[in-house]
Motif scaffolding. Structure first.
Motif, PDB file in Angstrom:
ATOM      1  N   TYR A  65      38.724  58.467  55.731  1.00 56.60           N
ATOM      2  CA  TYR A  65      39.916  56.833  56.316  1.00 56.60           C
ATOM      3  C   TYR A  65      39.659  55.813  55.212  1.00 56.60           C
ATOM      4  O   TYR A  65      39.648  55.190  55.044  1.00 56.60           O
ATOM      5  N   LYS A  66      37.715  56.061  56.201  1.00 58.09           N
ATOM      6  CA  LYS A  66      37.526  54.079  56.136  1.00 58.09           C
ATOM      7  C   LYS A  66      37.172  54.105  54.447  1.00 58.09           C
ATOM      8  O   LYS A  66      37.115  53.464  53.946  1.00 58.09           O
ATOM      9  N   LEU A  67      36.454  54.769  53.584  1.00 51.24           N
ATOM     10  CA  LEU A  67      36.112  55.060  51.851  1.00 51.24           C
ATOM     11  C   LEU A  67      37.993  54.808  51.956  1.00 51.24           C
ATOM     12  O   LEU A  67      37.509  54.109  50.769  1.00 51.24           O
ATOM     13  N   THR A  68      38.492  55.498  51.872  1.00 53.55           N
ATOM     14  CA  THR A  68      39.768  54.754  50.950  1.00 53.55           C
ATOM     15  C   THR A  68      40.714  53.094  51.524  1.00 53.55           C
ATOM     16  O   THR A  68      41.546  52.968  51.054  1.00 53.55           O
ATOM     17  N   LYS A  69      40.792  53.729  52.732  1.00 56.33           N
ATOM     18  CA  LYS A  69      41.112  52.106  53.264  1.00 56.33           C
ATOM     19  C   LYS A  69      40.592  50.928  52.950  1.00 56.33           C
ATOM     20  O   LYS A  69      40.951  50.133  52.415  1.00 56.33           O
ATOM     21  N   GLU A  70      39.350  50.452  53.542  1.00 52.71           N
ATOM     22  CA  GLU A  70      38.121  49.270  53.283  1.00 52.71           C
ATOM     23  C   GLU A  70      37.420  49.559  51.593  1.00 52.71           C
ATOM     24  O   GLU A  70      37.108  48.604  51.386  1.00 52.71           O
ATOM     25  N   LYS A  71      37.271  50.424  51.337  1.00 55.15           N
ATOM     26  CA  LYS A  71      36.927  49.973  49.816  1.00 55.15           C
ATOM     27  C   LYS A  71      35.505  50.814  49.742  1.00 55.15           C
ATOM     28  O   LYS A  71      34.999  49.443  48.934  1.00 55.15           O
ATOM     29  N   THR A  72      35.118  51.238  50.753  1.00 56.34           N
ATOM     30  CA  THR A  72      33.563  50.052  51.156  1.00 56.34           C
ATOM     31  C   THR A  72      33.075  51.860  51.700  1.00 56.34           C
ATOM     32  O   THR A  72      33.761  52.266  52.493  1.00 56.34           O
ATOM     33  N   CYS A  73      31.361  51.514  51.234  1.00 59.74           N
ATOM     34  CA  CYS A  73      30.795  52.481  52.019  1.00 59.74           C
ATOM     35  C   CYS A  73      29.396  51.973  52.954  1.00 59.74           C
ATOM     36  O   CYS A  73      28.921  52.933  53.074  1.00 59.74           O
ATOM     37  N   ALA A  74      29.402  50.574  53.196  1.00 59.08           N
ATOM     38  CA  ALA A  74      28.789  50.391  53.777  1.00 59.08           C
ATOM     39  C   ALA A  74      28.065  50.841  55.423  1.00 59.08           C
ATOM     40  O   ALA A  74      29.439  50.783  55.730  1.00 59.08           O
ATOM     41  N   GLY A  75      27.221  50.630  55.608  1.00 56.67           N
ATOM     42  CA  GLY A  75      26.824  51.567  57.222  1.00 56.67           C
ATOM     43  C   GLY A  75      26.928  53.737  56.713  1.00 56.67           C
ATOM     44  O   GLY A  75      26.617  53.742  57.488  1.00 56.67           O
ATOM     45  N   ILE A  76      26.969  53.529  55.388  1.00 59.02           N
ATOM     46  CA  ILE A  76      26.965  54.877  55.310  1.00 59.02           C
ATOM     47  C   ILE A  76      25.424  55.887  54.914  1.00 59.02           C
ATOM     48  O   ILE A  76      25.883  55.326  53.724  1.00 59.02           O
ATOM     49  N   SER A  77      25.794  56.666  55.546  1.00 52.91           N
ATOM     50  CA  SER A  77      23.491  56.839  55.151  1.00 52.91           C
ATOM     51  C   SER A  77      23.793  58.412  53.763  1.00 52.91           C
ATOM     52  O   SER A  77      24.464  59.606  54.142  1.00 52.91           O
TER      53      SER A  77
END
Length: 272
Positions: A65-77
């Motif tokens: 949901y984060k990747l699709t909504k915010e279009k960012t992977c910041a903070g994910i390892s």
């Protein structure tokens, strides 16, 4: 006149002021109380393990949901996601060749969603990936787990290769979250969706650990002997406990932030 503190905030303030030994004692006491509660509430304790895998899958859905909504992977390892995919793939193989059940379906769903997260980080959202912060060497995790699985593995009647694979995925799962915790330590401020995901992992690990501990007590120790002999049964239980304690500190700050009305989790230096 000062507004009265809420009971929850008052308790949190009191806990924060306690020395480390008292905090550790309270953490153990809380864990024992939670185990006792689950023992009384959950009739079939095997459901705890199913619930743990379901919560893990739910946490991965939060990442999607984060990747699709915010279009960012910041903070994910990315490294933690790759380690997760490795142990899930190995565990899925073991499920197919050793024991096909509901866990196989849940692992398949979680592996599929984890591979999608990896694809998004590597290709679609690569520009927002914090590569410099995701600096935990995965070889420090994979190699020791592989060596340990060669030395200590189940003593069941299954093929030796399958038993080694089983041990490898157990060991790797226990510490696969370390790169994610290292990344969060480097950035110190964890945004909501990533925090929800890591908290879900913490809940999943606790449920899984509770399943094993309760089953050991219910069977009066016979479960450990059913897994084999030597060090393997003890290491299975130890791996579950290690997973829980690795994430316990973060879960404390997560709950503290939620009750404090904060949208992000702020980690003091050296927490993870």
């Amino acid at each position: 006149m000062k507004a009265n503190k809420s009971p929850i905030r008052a308790v949190a303030t009191w806990i924060r002021r306690q020395p480390p030994k008292m905090k550790a004692f309270l953490a153990v006491l809380s864990g024992m109380a939670a185990l006792l509660f689950l023992t009384m509430v959950v009739e079939d304790h095997d459901n705890l393990f199913v619930a743990a895998e379901a919560v893990h899958a739910l946490g991965t859905c939060v990442l999607i949901y984060k990747l699709t909504k915010e279009k960012t992977c910041a903070g994910i390892s990315l490294k933690s996601q790759e380690l997760t995919a490795i142990f899930l793939a190995v565990r899925l193989y073991c499920s197919f060749v050793m024991e096909y059940d509901i866990h196989t379906l849940l692992d398949s769903a979680t592996l599929g969603s984890t591979l999608w997260v990896i694809y998004m980080i590597r290709f679609k959202l690569r520009s927002s990936y914090m590569k410099d912060k995701d600096n935990f060497g995965i070889h420090y995790v994979v190699i020791p787990c592989a060596v340990l699985s060669l030395l200590i593995h189940p003593t069941t009647s299954h093929h030796l290769f399958n038993r080694i694979c089983w041990a490898f995925c157990v060991y790797l799962e226990a510490i696969s979250v370390l790169p994610q915790l290292r990344l969060m330590q480097n950035i110190e401020i964890v945004e909501p969706f990533t925090a929800h995901y890591v908290f879900a992992l913490g809940v999943a690990r606790f449920l899984s650990c509770a399943h094993w501990i309760i089953q050991v007590f219910d069977s009066q120790g016979r479960l450990l002997t059913a897994l084999g002999y030597g060090l393997w049964p003890s290491l299975v239980l130890l791996s579950e406990i290690v997973q829980t304690f690795i994430l316990a500190d973060f879960c404390y700050y997560y709950v503290k932030s939620i009750f404090g009305g904060q949208l992000v989790v702020r980690l003091p230096s050296g927490v993870v």
